[in-house]
Scaffold this motif. Sequence first.
Motif, PDB file in Angstrom:
ATOM      1  N   LEU A  34       0.827  -1.214   0.000  1.00  0.00           N
ATOM      2  CA  LEU A  34       0.000   0.000   0.000  1.00  0.00           C
ATOM      3  C   LEU A  34       0.857   1.258   0.000  1.00  0.00           C
ATOM      4  N   GLU A  35       1.973   1.222   0.704  1.00  0.00           N
ATOM      5  CA  GLU A  35       2.878   2.372   0.712  1.00  0.00           C
ATOM      6  C   GLU A  35       3.501   2.575  -0.674  1.00  0.00           C
ATOM      7  N   PHE A  36       3.828   1.491  -1.362  1.00  0.00           N
ATOM      8  CA  PHE A  36       4.351   1.603  -2.720  1.00  0.00           C
ATOM      9  C   PHE A  36       3.310   2.201  -3.660  1.00  0.00           C
ATOM     10  N   LEU A  37       2.059   1.778  -3.529  1.00  0.00           N
ATOM     11  CA  LEU A  37       0.994   2.363  -4.350  1.00  0.00           C
ATOM     12  C   LEU A  37       0.832   3.852  -4.068  1.00  0.00           C
ATOM     13  N   SER A  38       0.912   4.230  -2.802  1.00  0.00           N
ATOM     14  CA  SER A  38       0.793   5.640  -2.447  1.00  0.00           C
ATOM     15  C   SER A  38       1.943   6.464  -3.016  1.00  0.00           C
ATOM     16  N   LEU A  39       3.149   5.913  -2.990  1.00  0.00           N
ATOM     17  CA  LEU A  39       4.281   6.641  -3.562  1.00  0.00           C
ATOM     18  C   LEU A  39       4.190   6.754  -5.081  1.00  0.00           C
ATOM     19  N   MET A  40       3.628   5.746  -5.732  1.00  0.00           N
ATOM     20  CA  MET A  40       3.433   5.842  -7.177  1.00  0.00           C
ATOM     21  C   MET A  40       2.431   6.946  -7.519  1.00  0.00           C
ATOM     22  N   ILE A  41       1.386   7.048  -6.740  1.00  0.00           N
ATOM     23  CA  ILE A  41       0.409   8.113  -6.976  1.00  0.00           C
ATOM     24  C   ILE A  41       1.031   9.475  -6.706  1.00  0.00           C
ATOM     25  N   TYR A  42       1.885   9.561  -5.662  1.00  0.00           N
ATOM     26  CA  TYR A  42       2.583  10.822  -5.388  1.00  0.00           C
ATOM     27  C   TYR A  42       3.511  11.188  -6.537  1.00  0.00           C
ATOM     28  N   TRP A  43       4.208  10.189  -7.081  1.00  0.00           N
ATOM     29  CA  TRP A  43       5.092  10.449  -8.209  1.00  0.00           C
ATOM     30  C   TRP A  43       4.295  10.934  -9.410  1.00  0.00           C
ATOM     31  N   TRP A  44       3.140  10.340  -9.649  1.00  0.00           N
ATOM     32  CA  TRP A  44       2.292  10.781 -10.755  1.00  0.00           C
ATOM     33  C   TRP A  44       1.809  12.215 -10.529  1.00  0.00           C
ATOM     34  N   LEU A  45       1.424  12.551  -9.287  1.00  0.00           N
ATOM     35  CA  LEU A  45       0.972  13.925  -9.002  1.00  0.00           C
ATOM     36  C   LEU A  45       2.092  14.929  -9.203  1.00  0.00           C
ATOM     37  N   SER A  46       3.289  14.602  -8.743  1.00  0.00           N
ATOM     38  CA  SER A  46       4.382  15.567  -8.876  1.00  0.00           C
ATOM     39  C   SER A  46       4.817  15.724 -10.330  1.00  0.00           C
ATOM     40  N   VAL A  47       4.861  14.644 -11.084  1.00  0.00           N
ATOM     41  CA  VAL A  47       5.251  14.752 -12.496  1.00  0.00           C
ATOM     42  C   VAL A  47       4.190  15.503 -13.290  1.00  0.00           C
ATOM     43  N   SER A  48       2.920  15.223 -13.022  1.00  0.00           N
ATOM     44  CA  SER A  48       1.871  15.918 -13.764  1.00  0.00           C
ATOM     45  C   SER A  48       1.811  17.398 -13.403  1.00  0.00           C
ATOM     46  N   SER A  49       2.146  17.758 -12.164  1.00  0.00           N
ATOM     47  CA  SER A  49       2.156  19.179 -11.819  1.00  0.00           C
ATOM     48  C   SER A  49       3.341  19.898 -12.452  1.00  0.00           C
ATOM     49  N   VAL A  50       4.447  19.205 -12.690  1.00  0.00           N
ATOM     50  CA  VAL A  50       5.581  19.823 -13.384  1.00  0.00           C
ATOM     51  C   VAL A  50       5.229  20.074 -14.847  1.00  0.00           C
ATOM     52  N   TYR A  51       4.588  19.093 -15.484  1.00  0.00           N
ATOM     53  CA  TYR A  51       4.265  19.249 -16.906  1.00  0.00           C
ATOM     54  C   TYR A  51       3.144  20.241 -17.156  1.00  0.00           C
ATOM     55  N   THR A  52       2.225  20.383 -16.224  1.00  0.00           N
ATOM     56  CA  THR A  52       1.141  21.340 -16.434  1.00  0.00           C
ATOM     57  C   THR A  52       1.484  22.731 -15.923  1.00  0.00           C
ATOM     58  N   GLY A  53       2.552  22.862 -15.147  1.00  0.00           N
ATOM     59  CA  GLY A  53       2.962  24.173 -14.661  1.00  0.00           C
ATOM     60  C   GLY A  53       2.223  24.625 -13.422  1.00  0.00           C
ATOM     61  N   LYS A  54       1.589  23.716 -12.704  1.00  0.00           N
ATOM     62  CA  LYS A  54       0.867  24.084 -11.491  1.00  0.00           C
ATOM     63  C   LYS A  54       1.777  23.920 -10.282  1.00  0.00           C
ATOM     64  N   ASP A  55       1.326  24.413  -9.143  1.00  0.00           N
ATOM     65  CA  ASP A  55       2.161  24.339  -7.954  1.00  0.00           C
ATOM     66  C   ASP A  55       2.090  22.962  -7.297  1.00  0.00           C
ATOM     67  N   PHE A  56       2.984  22.751  -6.353  1.00  0.00           N
ATOM     68  CA  PHE A  56       3.127  21.453  -5.715  1.00  0.00           C
ATOM     69  C   PHE A  56       2.322  21.339  -4.423  1.00  0.00           C
ATOM     70  N   PHE A  57       1.405  22.241  -4.161  1.00  0.00           N
ATOM     71  CA  PHE A  57       0.714  22.249  -2.882  1.00  0.00           C
ATOM     72  C   PHE A  57      -0.094  20.977  -2.666  1.00  0.00           C
TER      73      PHE A  57
END
Length: 97
Positions: A34-57
């Motif tokens: 479950l922790e690995f799944l949560s980190l994968m979702i976090y990685w997806w959120l951070s990468v998608s926020s970099v590509y869309t130009g939104k903040d990391f909040f």
Amino acid sequence: MMFYTEGSVGLGLVVGSLSFILNYGHLLSSLLSLEFLSLMIYWWLSVSSVYTGKDFFFALFYLVMVACEGVLGLSLLISSVYSHGVDYMKSYSTLSC
């Protein structure tokens, strides 16, 4: 470049889901999956926020919630091992608590 990151996140989610489904013997291995799944979702959120130009909040808020979830899971694991002596998932169904 975006295709490779989305593919690796998707592969990570599939591998994490399969490890959670197939490795249900111990509570600790389920919590790690479950922790690995949560980190994968976090990685997806951070990468998608970099590509869309939104903040990391939102990604940082999600990371705080994942850390709280991990602490709660470990505290439940410790309390169940202290009270029952084992962390086998199959033995919890036979206990009458």
